[in-house]
Design an enzyme around this catalytic site. Structure first.
Site, PDB file in Angstrom:
ATOM      1  N   ARG A  42       0.806  -1.219   0.000  1.00 31.19           N
ATOM      2  CA  ARG A  42       0.000   0.000   0.000  1.00 31.19           C
ATOM      3  C   ARG A  42       0.840   1.270   0.000  1.00 31.19           C
ATOM      4  NH1 ARG A  42      -4.619   0.126   4.404  1.00 31.19           N
ATOM      5  NH2 ARG A  42      -4.904  -1.900   3.431  1.00 31.19           N
ATOM      6  N   HIS A  88      -7.622  -5.074  -7.993  1.00 29.10           N
ATOM      7  CA  HIS A  88      -7.471  -4.301  -6.748  1.00 29.10           C
ATOM      8  C   HIS A  88      -8.777  -4.342  -5.953  1.00 29.10           C
ATOM      9  CE1 HIS A  88      -4.991  -1.520  -4.472  1.00 29.10           C
ATOM     10  NE2 HIS A  88      -6.006  -0.691  -4.332  1.00 29.10           N
ATOM     11  N   TYR A 132     -17.901  11.193 -15.381  1.00 29.58           N
ATOM     12  CA  TYR A 132     -17.809  12.337 -16.291  1.00 29.58           C
ATOM     13  C   TYR A 132     -16.444  12.457 -16.961  1.00 29.58           C
ATOM     14  CZ  TYR A 132     -22.018  13.861 -13.839  1.00 29.58           C
ATOM     15  OH  TYR A 132     -23.278  13.931 -13.301  1.00 29.58           O
TER      16      TYR A 132
END
Length: 756
Positions: A42, A88, A132
């Site tokens: 991570r 993931h 978007y």
């Protein structure tokens, strides 16, 4: 000692056996597993490709979706969905945030994602929702993935075991240093600034030719960070070098600015680049707040005229303001100057967290490139050998074409017959059996022989490459050289944005004054040591009120930007800021809470500091000397010991030493005039005797010019003046007793004017 606990599902639930668990060991084991997971999967980037797992999975997922730089865009939501579903298993927002950062040209030096739509801005506005925006890979991302289908890196199963993902990317681009990285793990963190890719390539090429090169040698090619937002690094070169040697340190960054003529003598400061990771909108709010709270008296206004480029305009209070001083005050109080703390903590060899130097990072990247080259070469060699085997079978088939056709047409097991008759391999027979009929024309045989010759030559070259480490480094150097051409200093993306400079040397006192609004004030000190600052230059002090039993000791005019010097009976000087003194409401505050003055000492005088003057200091026993007032400023509450006094003595006199004659009068009413040249100038000490006394002590001192004469005022405020000729009876040498003062000198044995 750890305690034993019973896991759920004991005797009461299932009738099973109770298993004792040591609580300490259980917690240590589970926390260690969590810490390792955070560090490895991570927070820390891999030194080889400079990526964390989420970034690596995003790029690999986009490649699987064929979102190549020359192709079209796809919705970010589709990319996030593919990455989350296949690679993931975390929240979609976390994946989208990581994708957005890879596309922000103000966050990463060389974006890995080409975004279309609103991906946020330098003001700190967030990106539009993933439904978007659209995305595809950039050329840099394609470099990182180049050769991934050629067995360049290892793969591992995905979280659900249904697919595979790369452990690390081939990394043909020096991504770790070029784009930097940041993250917080468990017990460790990383923070790496971006750098210029062409400079990194130059340093890597130098390392290939000289593995013994030091970090100092590499700093000739990599002078420091190259932030995407530009700016100026003002850290000393020695500090930068130490940072790269140890992998830990920091860089002081400043905004880039220029003075812009506004006509009619007016001007303004235009900021064109701001420090890395500073949000422009918050920066402007911060400076506006400083202006509103009057902490930036040199600044009149600030406005944002930015478009797609930064343009922040700062207007000075007046045309007489020094631009350098204005900017130094802004750098001191605002985020126009920021510090980037570097901690090059990465996964060394992809496994061990370690803080590396600049050389260590480049060496590990080069070693990775060598591994990738060898693996790709062996993969290609295997492909060539397989193809040569097939081509050899084709040639045998063409030489015995009629017999091959007969066997295929009439034999029950043509494969076994062909292997037995022609000595073919299984691979060759399969290739012949799968051959199309249109490939049997005469030209095909020539093409096969040509291809066979070319592949044989290529095979020999690859075998020679694998056998020679020198040839491998030559190929790696060529590849790095091609990357340098693409991102060279003459290209728009490769041009260095951050420059280096030394911070201008500005007097700290000037900066301090620049941050204080200059206003006239009247400083009032009472006999009992209460001090206050009244706004304006008051002429009539008769209306001042004091505590019962207290009265005025000293009052004078100055500005809020002035330093105030306090002289104590112990011979110490203390420094106060006029702007920090209590206001005129009430009776002020005790000066003893502002300075560390001994309880048995009192204030001799208080005055505004003028560094151009000289002062004469004297004790009650008549010893003294002159000193430059610039030497009297104290930097701490403890003050600065200047005039040394013995037990039973006190510091008593502090007057301006302007003139060539000194007049001294004692409490025995005897006066002496002697040349000022007989007084030494010192920085500290007891001094020399000014006047000798059998009884009494010093009362007052005046330094005057012989051409003007000695003046004093009597009790009725009448002015008296004596020329040097009139004073010939009192003229002598320093340390004499003198004679009774002339007529008109007040009975108080004072010359009637304050010392300073």
């Amino acid at each position: 000692m750890g305690k034993s606990i019973t896991p759920p599902g004991g005797d009461d639930e299932k009738g099973g056996q109770v298993l004792p668990v040591n609580l300490r060991e259980a917690l240590e084991e589970r926390y260690l597993a969590y810490a390792l997971s955070t560090i490895m999967n991570r927070a820390l980037p891999d030194v080889r490709d400079g990526l964390k797992p989420v970034h690596r999975r995003i790029l690999y997922g986009m490649r699987e979706m064929r979102l190549l730089p020359a192709g079209g865009y796809k919705k970010s939501a589709k990319v996030v969905g593919e990455v989350m579903g296949n690679f993931h298993p975390h929240g979609d927002q976390a994946i989208y945030d990581a994708l957005v950062r890879l596309a922000q040209d103000f966050a990463v030096r060389y974006p890995l994602v080409d975004g279309q739509g609103n991906f946020g801005n330098i003001d700190g506005d967030s990106a539009a929702a993933m439904r978007y925006t659209e995305a595809r890979m950039t050329d840099v991302a394609e470099l990182l993935l180049r050769g991934i289908d050629e067995d360049a890196v290892d793969f591992r199963p995905t979280y659900d075991g249904e697919d595979e993902e790369p452990v690390v990317l081939p990394g043909a681009f020096p991504n770790l240093l070029a784009n930097g990285s940041s993250g917080i793990a468990v017990g460790m963190a990383t923070n790496i600034p971006p750098h210029n890719a062409a400079e990194l390539c130059d340093a890597a090429l130098h390392l290939i030719g000289n593995r013994n090169a030091s970090v100092d040698d590499l700093l000739q090619f990599v002078p420091g960070p190259d932030f995407p937002t530009g700016g100026i690094v003002v850290s000393p070169r020695a500090e930068i070098a130490e940072t790269y040697r140890t992998g830990r340190g920091g860089f002081k960054m400043r905004a880039r600015w220029e003075k812009e003529d506004a006509g009619r003598g007016m001007w303004s400061v235009v900021i064109t680049e701001i420090p890395y990771q500073v949000q422009k909108s918050r920066l402007i709010e911060q400076i506006a707040g400083l202006i509103e709270t009057r902490k930036l008296p040199l600044v009149n206004d600030i406005r944002d005229e930015s478009t797609d480029v930064v343009r922040v305009v700062i207007e000075p209070k007046s045309r007489t303001v020094d631009p350098e001083l204005l900017m130094e005050s802004l750098f001191k109080l605002s985020d126009l100057e920021a510090r980037f703390s570097m901690n090059m903590n990465v996964l060394s060899r992809g496994q061990v967290p370690n803080v590396l130097s600049l050389k260590d990072v480049l060496v590990e990247w080069l070693d990775h490139r060598q591994v990738v080259l060898v693996r790709r070469s062996r993969h290609r060699l295997g492909k060539i050998e397989h193809r040569l085997e097939v081509l050899a079978g084709y040639l045998i088939a063409f030489l015995n074409l009629d017999e091959v056709i007969r066997i295929i047409r009439f034999e029950d097991d043509p494969k076994a017959v062909m292997i037995a008759k022609f000595g073919l391999t299984d691979v060759q027979v399969e290739a012949i059996l799968n051959m199309r009929l249109r490939a049997l024309h005469k030209l095909e045989e020539l093409e096969i022989r040509t291809e066979h010759d070319q592949l044989t030559k290529e095979k020999a070259g690859i075998e020679a490459l694998l056998a020679s480490e020198a040839k491998q480094w030559k190929v790696i150097a060529f590849e790095i050289g091609e990357v340098r051409k693409t991102f060279g200093p003459d290209t728009p993306v490769g041009r260095r944005r951050t420059t280096f400079a030394d911070a201008p040397v500005i007097d700290l006192g000037d900066i301090h004054q620049a941050m204080i609004e200059k206003e006239p004030v009247t400083i009032v000190l009472s006999e009992k040591g209460w001090i206050r600052s009244l706004r304006g230059h008051l002429q009539d002090l008769g209306g001042l009120t004091f505590k019962e039993g207290d009265r005025l000791k000293r009052a004078f005019h100055c500005q809020t930007t002035d330093k105030i010097l306090l002289f104590s009976t112990g011979g110490k000087f203390f420094t106060l800021d006029a702007s920090k003194l209590p206001g005129g409401r009430g009776h002020g505050e005790p000066v003893r809470i502002m300075v560390d003055m001994d309880k048995d000492q009192d204030v001799v005088t208080l005055f505004a500091h003028d560094p151009a003057r000289k002062l004469l200091l004297a004790s009650t026993s008549g010893y003294g000397f002159t000193i430059a007032e610039s030497e009297l400023v104290a930097n701490t509450r403890k003050g600065k010991q200047v005039l040394n006094v013995s037990a039973g003595e006190e510091a008593k006199i502090c007057v301006v030493a302007t003139g060539d004659q000194v007049a001294v009068i004692g409490t025995n009413r005897k006066m002496l005039v002697f040349p000022a040249s007989q007084l030494p100038e010192m920085n500290r000490g007891k001094g020399v005797r000014l006047q000798r006394y059998k009884d009494g002590e010093i009362s007052d001192v005046r330094v005057f010019d012989a051409g003007i004469g000695l003046t004093w005022t009597d009790g009725a405020a009448r002015l008296h003046q004596r020329s040097i000729t009139d004073l010939r009876d009192w003229i002598g040498d320093r340390a004499q007793s003198g004679r009774l003062a002339p007529q008109g000198v007040p009975k108080s044995n004072k010359f009637g004017v304050e010392g300073v």
